[in-house]
Scaffold this active site. Structure first.
Site: not given
Ligand code: AP5
Ligand code: MG
Length: 189
Positions: A14, A134
């Protein structure tokens, strides 16, 4: 106005494809995940609350995220449209988005569903976890994120099918070939 919902599981691309869409169509990009990570980095009250959910691979409560989205949307001036990345993730969020856009005399133009098999998602996220670190890109949290996606977020495909806005995109292959499929879908609108 071009209002695109870019949809797909964690790691489906995305964010990657949003950057290209922004460049090509000159619209604004709203990533609720990026907004929340910035709040966490700045150690705001919102960031502290959001961190508890993100670290567990759970969704931040709808009321909170809908308020955030409304204020980001309000802050955009002279916009040619928006790519919504990571929002909506639940039916109440999809209904809230529709209401917000309708209030402005707009609607979602299309929902692009980036379809990627789960084995590939896990490979991509683990690799990113190693490279950029992350916090939610570890096996335990990835599994929770995928479960949340399959149970709470995936039903949105039917929501947008009913609205006549659903567009399937094969999400494996090179980033360029996936982008080409997106451009051709958007240009047909
Ligand atoms: P969010 O930041 O939205 O994360 P996500 O949905 O888990 O998705 P990612 O950002 O990990 O993946 P992506 O689809 O953007 O893929 P990317 O392009 O990076 O949300 C994080 C958390 O915030 C949620 O878990 C939740 O807690 C909270 N949150 C956010 N929004 C919320 C909402 N609306 N409601 C409630 N809570 C919310 O690509 C992934 C990797 O693959 C990259 O390394 C990339 O380089 C690579 N890659 C991309 N394309 C390809 C390709 N074609 N081939 C090979 N590798 C590729
Ligand atoms: Mg992303």
């Amino acid at each position: 106005m071009l209002n695109i919902v870019i949809f797909g599981a964690p790691g489906s691309g995305k964010g990657t494809q949003s950057e290209r869409i922004v460049e090509k169509f000159g619209i604004n990009h709203i990533s609720t995940g990026d907004v929340l990570r910035a709040e966490i980095k700045n150690e705001t009250a919102l960031g502290k609350t959001a961190k508890k959910y993100i670290d567990q691979g759970q969704l931040v409560p709808d009321e909170l995220i809908i308020d955030i989205l409304a204020s980001v949307l309000d802050s955009l001036k002279e916009s040619k449209g928006v790519i919504f990345d990571g929002f909506p993730r639940t039916i109440p969020q999809a209904e809230a988005l529709k209401a917000m856009l309708n209030k402005r005399g707009q609607d979602v133009s299309v929902m692009l569903d980036l379809d990627v098999p789960e084995e590939e998602l896990i490979v991509r996220l683990l690799k990113r976890g190693e490279e950029s670190g992350r916090a939610d890109d570890n096996m335990e949290t990835i599994k929770k994120r995928l479960l949340v996606y399959n149970t709470q977020t995936s039903p949105l495909k039917d929501f947008y099918k009913k609205e006549g806005k659903y567009q399937h995109i094969k999400g494996i292959g090179t980033m360029e070939s996936i982008f080409a499929a997106i451009v051709s879908a958007v240009e047909k609108l």
